[in-house]
Design an enzyme around this catalytic site. Structure first.
Site, PDB file in Angstrom:
ATOM      1  CD1 TRP A  31      10.848   0.748  -7.127  1.00  0.00           C
ATOM      2  CD2 TRP A  31       9.571   2.061  -5.948  1.00  0.00           C
ATOM      3  NE1 TRP A  31      11.312   1.754  -7.619  1.00  0.00           N
ATOM      4  CE2 TRP A  31      10.459   2.860  -6.986  1.00  0.00           C
ATOM      5  CE3 TRP A  31       8.721   2.903  -5.310  1.00  0.00           C
ATOM      6  CZ2 TRP A  31      10.620   4.042  -6.895  1.00  0.00           C
ATOM      7  CZ3 TRP A  31       8.697   4.290  -5.359  1.00  0.00           C
ATOM      8  CH2 TRP A  31       9.646   4.953  -6.204  1.00  0.00           C
ATOM      9  NE  ARG A  32      14.740   1.013  -8.554  1.00  0.00           N
ATOM     10  CZ  ARG A  32      14.563   2.421  -8.714  1.00  0.00           C
ATOM     11  NH1 ARG A  32      14.862   3.398  -7.521  1.00  0.00           N
ATOM     12  NH2 ARG A  32      14.146   2.950  -9.856  1.00  0.00           N
ATOM     13  CE1 TYR A  57       5.911  -1.818  -4.582  1.00  0.00           C
ATOM     14  CE2 TYR A  57       6.444  -0.407  -2.543  1.00  0.00           C
ATOM     15  CZ  TYR A  57       6.012  -0.425  -3.579  1.00  0.00           C
ATOM     16  OH  TYR A  57       5.203   0.812  -4.389  1.00  0.00           O
ATOM     17  NE  ARG A  87      -0.321  -1.999 -10.987  1.00  0.00           N
ATOM     18  CZ  ARG A  87      -0.224  -0.960 -11.678  1.00  0.00           C
ATOM     19  NH1 ARG A  87      -1.044  -0.517 -12.468  1.00  0.00           N
ATOM     20  NH2 ARG A  87       1.190  -0.574 -12.161  1.00  0.00           N
ATOM     21  CB  SER A  94      -1.470   2.910  -5.557  1.00  0.00           C
ATOM     22  OG  SER A  94      -0.352   2.693  -6.362  1.00  0.00           O
TER      23      SER A  94
END
Length: 298
Positions: free
Chosen positions: A28-29, A59, A132, A161
Site C-alpha cells: 500500500w506504500r 494502491y 470493500r 477485505s
C-alpha cells in the site's frame, strides 16, 4: 508458566489448497519509478521466508503515478526476473474506485481484474479479494463476477477485505467454492476483530486472516505510546524491537493471523522474521491489549 510460541512453518490459505508464509508483505506504500528498490524489497521478503505478496489496484492512487501504479511497479520488477513469480503467492484486490467510491458489479469487477492482470504482467492471480463492500451490488452479483474469474482459470482463490461477519456470510452463500481469506485491520490499537466475530468466524470457516496495519499505522513503533513501550519491553527480552514484537502479538492469536508488513525498508522487512523468536504469556499479551484499547477487560 505456559507461553505462546509461534511457528515459522507455512500454513494453508484457507481451504484453497495453496500454502503461504506466516507473514506477508504488502504494497500500500509502494511508489516510485525505479524497479531496483522494489527488487530489493522483494529479495528482503523472500529472505525473511515471506511467500505471500499482497497488493491492490487502488494502491498508488494517492501518489502522482496514480491508480494502479503499485501493481504496475511490482509487475515491472517481476518482468525483469520471471523466476520470481514461482516463489510467490500473489494477492490483489479490486472494488474501490476514487470518487465512486465502491463498485463490485459484474462488469466493473471483470474490467478491474483484467486491468490488474495486465499491470502485474501475470496470467494468474493466486488470491483475488473484494476490497470493500459495495452496498449497491447484490452479493449474488459479486459472487457471479468472482465465479467467472475462477472458471476462467485466472484466479485460484477468493477472499474479502474489510468485510463484516454478515457481509462475508452473505457473499459465501452465493459462492460454490469456499472463500479462502478475510483481511481486517488488526493490531493492539485496532482490536475490533477480537470482539465483532471476525476472528471467530475465520476459525469456524477455516479462513486465513490477513491483518493489515498490524503496527497501528506506525504508532506501535513510537516509544511515546504506552502500548509501544510494553511491546518494546517484551521484544527486548527476545532481542527484537517493538515493531517486531507487535507482529508477534498479532500472530499469537489462535486464528493464526498473518500480519501484512507494509515497510518500504528492506532491513525492516528482513527483521520481521525475528517475530518468531518472541514468546508470550497470557498476562503479557492481555496487558498489551488493554493498554492498546485504553481500558481494562471486564
Amino acid at each position: 508458566m505456559t507461553t505462546l510460541r509461534l511457528s515459522n512453518q507455512p500454513r494453508p490459505l484457507g481451504k484453497s489448497g495453496l500454502t503461504v508464509s506466516p507473514l506477508a508483505w504488502g504494497m500500500w506504500r509502494l511508489a516510485g519509478e525505479d524497479t531496483a528498490p522494489v527488487r530489493a524489497l522483494i529479495d528482503a521478503a523472500l529472505e525473511a521466508g515471506i511467500s505471500l505478496f499482497d497488493t491492490a489496484d487502488i494502491y498508488g492512487a494517492d501518489v502522482p503515478a496514480g491508480f494502479g501504479s503499485a501493481e504496475q511497479l511490482f509487475g515491472r520488477a517481476l518482468a525483469e526476473d520471471r523466476a520470481l513469480r514461482d516463489r510467490m503467492v500473489i494477492a490483489t484486490k479490486g472494488g474501490i474506485r476514487p470518487g465512486v467510491p465502491y463498485n463490485s458489479s459484474v462488469d466493473y469487477l471483470a474490467e478491474a481484474f483484467d486491468a490488474s492482470l495486465r499491470r502485474l504482467g501475470v496470467e494468474v492471480v493466486d488470491l483475488y479479494q473484494v476490497h470493500r463492500r459495495d452496498f449497491l451490488t447484490h452479493p449474488q452479483e459479486v459472487a457471479a463476477a468472482l465465479t467467472r474469474m475462477v472458471e476462467s482459470g485466472k484466479v485460484r482463490a477468493l477472499g474479502v477485505s474489510n468485510h463484516s461477519v454478515h457481509e462475508l456470510e452473505a457473499l459465501q452463500s452465493f459462492l460454490a467454492q469456499p472463500l479462502a481469506s478475510t483481511q481486517p485491520e488488526f493490531s493492539p490499537l485496532r482490536a475490533a476483530p477480537l470482539f465483532d466475530g471476525v476472528l471467530d468466524q475465520a476459525m469456524r470457516l477455516d479462513l486465513a486472516v490477513l491483518a493489515w496495519s498490524p503496527l497501528g499505522g506506525g504508532r506501535l513503533a513510537d516509544p511515546s505510546h504506552p502500548a509501544a513501550r510494553l511491546l518494546a519491553e517484551q521484544g527486548a527480552a527476545f532481542g527484537v524491537d517493538a515493531a517486531t514484537a507487535a507482529l508477534s502479538w498479532v500472530m499469537a492469536h489462535p486464528a493464526r493471523v498473518i500480519p501484512i508488513i507494509g515497510s518500504q525498508n528492506p532491513a525492516r522487512v528482513r527483521a520481521a522474521a525475528d517475530a518468531y523468536k518472541v514468546e508470550w504469556t497470557r498476562a503479557r499479551w492481555y496487558a498489551v491489549l488493554e493498554t492498546g484499547m485504553g481500558e481494562k477487560l471486564p
